[in-house]
Design a protein around this motif. Structure first.
Motif, PDB file in Angstrom:
ATOM      1  N   ALA A  28      66.744  56.258  49.969  1.00 35.39           N
ATOM      2  CA  ALA A  28      66.873  57.204  48.772  1.00 35.39           C
ATOM      3  C   ALA A  28      65.778  57.605  48.234  1.00 35.39           C
ATOM      4  CB  ALA A  28      67.717  56.565  47.810  1.00 35.39           C
ATOM      5  N   THR A  29      65.591  58.866  47.711  1.00 40.11           N
ATOM      6  CA  THR A  29      64.461  59.302  47.162  1.00 40.11           C
ATOM      7  C   THR A  29      64.519  59.466  45.702  1.00 40.11           C
ATOM      8  OG1 THR A  29      65.143  61.683  47.511  1.00 40.11           O
ATOM      9  CG2 THR A  29      63.782  60.608  49.192  1.00 40.11           C
ATOM     10  N   GLY A  30      63.512  59.528  44.953  1.00 42.88           N
ATOM     11  CA  GLY A  30      63.570  59.326  43.188  1.00 42.88           C
ATOM     12  C   GLY A  30      62.229  59.843  42.918  1.00 42.88           C
ATOM     13  N   THR A  31      61.992  59.299  41.443  1.00 45.28           N
ATOM     14  CA  THR A  31      60.875  59.752  40.529  1.00 45.28           C
ATOM     15  C   THR A  31      60.457  58.469  40.069  1.00 45.28           C
ATOM     16  OG1 THR A  31      61.420  61.936  40.499  1.00 45.28           O
ATOM     17  CG2 THR A  31      59.831  61.329  38.861  1.00 45.28           C
ATOM     18  N   ILE A  32      59.100  58.249  39.879  1.00 41.86           N
ATOM     19  CA  ILE A  32      58.666  57.196  39.102  1.00 41.86           C
ATOM     20  C   ILE A  32      58.344  57.599  37.655  1.00 41.86           C
ATOM     21  CG2 ILE A  32      56.727  55.454  39.114  1.00 41.86           C
ATOM     22  CD1 ILE A  32      56.362  55.673  41.915  1.00 41.86           C
ATOM     23  N   GLU A  33      58.968  56.397  36.676  1.00 38.53           N
ATOM     24  CA  GLU A  33      58.873  57.063  35.264  1.00 38.53           C
ATOM     25  C   GLU A  33      58.451  55.612  34.762  1.00 38.53           C
ATOM     26  OE1 GLU A  33      58.518  59.949  34.237  1.00 38.53           O
ATOM     27  OE2 GLU A  33      59.577  61.090  35.752  1.00 38.53           O
ATOM     28  N   MET A  58      55.526  60.600  39.734  1.00 41.73           N
ATOM     29  CA  MET A  58      55.558  60.501  41.531  1.00 41.73           C
ATOM     30  C   MET A  58      56.548  60.485  42.027  1.00 41.73           C
ATOM     31  SD  MET A  58      52.150  58.069  42.175  1.00 41.73           S
ATOM     32  CE  MET A  58      50.564  58.711  42.291  1.00 41.73           C
ATOM     33  N   THR A  59      56.586  61.288  43.418  1.00 39.34           N
ATOM     34  CA  THR A  59      58.182  61.070  44.380  1.00 39.34           C
ATOM     35  C   THR A  59      58.132  59.996  45.169  1.00 39.34           C
ATOM     36  OG1 THR A  59      58.157  63.554  43.831  1.00 39.34           O
ATOM     37  CG2 THR A  59      59.453  62.618  45.749  1.00 39.34           C
ATOM     38  N   ALA A  60      59.026  59.254  45.080  1.00 40.47           N
ATOM     39  CA  ALA A  60      59.141  58.078  45.993  1.00 40.47           C
ATOM     40  C   ALA A  60      60.244  58.167  47.050  1.00 40.47           C
ATOM     41  CB  ALA A  60      59.021  56.766  45.145  1.00 40.47           C
ATOM     42  N   THR A  61      59.895  57.732  48.186  1.00 40.68           N
ATOM     43  CA  THR A  61      61.224  57.227  49.125  1.00 40.68           C
ATOM     44  C   THR A  61      61.374  56.021  49.282  1.00 40.68           C
ATOM     45  OG1 THR A  61      60.526  59.470  50.403  1.00 40.68           O
ATOM     46  CG2 THR A  61      61.929  57.853  51.499  1.00 40.68           C
TER      47      THR A  61
END
Length: 424
Positions: A73-78, A314-317
């Motif tokens: 899954a892909t997403g964003t670090i916050e 940042m975008t993370a996989t």
């Protein structure tokens, strides 16, 4: 007319006609023979190509290995906690004390509004309170005076010296003085409340940090006019602690049943090629999100960021581990896609003369890998004594390259066919 009077065709004409008929039949037979020769030659060429070609099978052994099943899954670090700071008051920015990336503590002043008017309001409220306190003192003195007058009137009335009307007037004056004192005391409370209100406004003129954290964004400059409203502008954005981050990913509805809170995961970001980071699912949200017909669910993963390498946005996989199988029998996934060539049951050469002369040529592949049947069994092929043999198996989990064999006539070390080549 006598026979000898009829004109007889000349001999040369009869021979020409005969020659034309004979040549037509000869030409038809020659065409038929040519077609037959060509068709037979084509069939023998195909047959010879397949008979002389050597079939070579590519195999890999069935092995006992560990299977790790993951969901990508892909997403964003916050940041774990982000606070947006606005101003509750309208006014002009007089000072700005914080900038991007500044570390701040709870209570630190980030910016200040012009407070001249607010300070004047505070002084006015304090003066009003002082006046109200003086009114109470005055009302208390009046009450004592009226009480003494009432006491004297009551004494004189008891002695018959004073009239009843005088006594009643003295008592009414005493009661009015008592009411005036109560009013003065109430006015003190009102003045105290007003003073607290303007003091609160003065304190709010200091735009301060409510948490310990770091300044992510600043959208204010000295001299800027701030208008407090229902949608007040954001002046500062603070992150509470960047050593702990959240990774929010979108999980496809087909995979949401596989994941659960506590699953471990690893993820990568574009900024650090080849480096992986660890995470763990802390929350799975029930609310769906539908984008272009695709339904996903949010998963929140806890991320350690002690080295401060990861940054917000940042975008993370992420590869989420949903199952780990130890020492199970496995086969390569390519084996599930392999099927040896089979003859086309319906025939591919068509009818007619060509169909009779050219039957199905050997080596024509019309087979396809079948899916699992109703019992969950499917076919694979293994090499036994140099020949392919079909084996029915039931498959389990897969890691994308190898698949678990749950049931079937397959043993460790069996040569599983994954591909084939026909040489010349």
């Amino acid at each position: 007319m006598p026979k000898d009077q009829y004109p007889m065709p000349e001999k040369t004409d009869i021979e020409a006609i005969a020659r034309r008929k004979g040549s037509g039949r000869t030409r038809s037979w020659m065409v038929a023979i040519a077609v037959a020769v060509i068709a037979a030659g084509a069939w023998f060429w195909l047959a010879a190509g397949n008979e002389t070609g050597a079939v070579r099978y590519t195999t890999l052994p069935a092995t006992m290995e560990d299977i790790i099943v993951t969901v990508t899954a892909t997403g964003t670090i916050e940041p774990v906690n982000t606070v947006e700071i606005s101003s509750e008051l309208s006014g002009t920015i007089r000072k700005v004390h914080a900038d991007y990336n500044d570390l701040v503590e709870e209570g630190d002043v980030l910016a200040e509004l012009d407070t001249d008017k607010l300070e004047a309001n505070v002084e006015q409220a304090r003066a009003t309170l002082t006046a109200r306190e003086a009114s109470v003192i005055e009302a208390e003195a009046t009450l004592r005076e009226k009480k003494d007058a009432y006491d004297r009137a009551a004494s004189l009335s008891a002695q018959g010296i004073s009239s009843q009307e005088t006594l009643l007037a003295a008592r009414a004056a005493y009661e009015r003085a008592q009411a005036a004192l109560d009013t003065a005391k109430a006015n003190i409370k009102v003045a105290e409340a007003n003073l607290k209100l303007v003091q609160t406004d003065l304190e709010k003129a200091c735009i301060c940090s409510p948490i310990d954290g770091i300044v992510l964004d600043r959208a204010v400059e000295v001299g800027q006019i701030v208008a407090a409203s229902l949608s007040a502008p954001v002046l500062f954005t603070l992150a509470e602690d960047l050593t702990r981050m959240d990774l929010t990913v979108d999980i496809d509805e087909a995979d949401i049943g596989k994941v659960s809170v506590g699953n471990k995961a690893t993820f990568t970001v574009e900024a650090y090629q080849g480096q992986t980071f660890s995470a763990e699912i802390s929350q799975l949200r029930y609310a769906p999100e539908t984008i272009e017909g695709v339904v996903t669910y949010k998963a929140i993963l806890d991320v350690g960021n002690e080295d401060m390498l990861l940054r917000p946005g940042m975008t993370a996989t992420a590869d989420i581990t949903v199952a780990e199988l130890k020492d199970v029998l496995t086969i390569p996934n390519a084996a599930l896609r392999f099927s040896p060539p089979v003859e086309d049951a319906a025939g591919s050469s068509g009818g007619g003369l060509l169909g009779m002369l050219l039957p199905n040529p050997p080596g024509r592949d019309s087979g396809a890998t079948g899916a699992a049947d109703t019992d969950g069994m499917r076919s694979i092929w293994i090499l036994r004594d140099g020949q392919p043999a079909e084996v029915r198996i039931r498959t389990g989990a897969t890691d994308g390259s190898r698949t678990q064999v749950v049931e079937g006539d397959l043993a460790e070390g069996d040569a599983v066919i994954t591909d084939m080549e026909t040489g010349t």
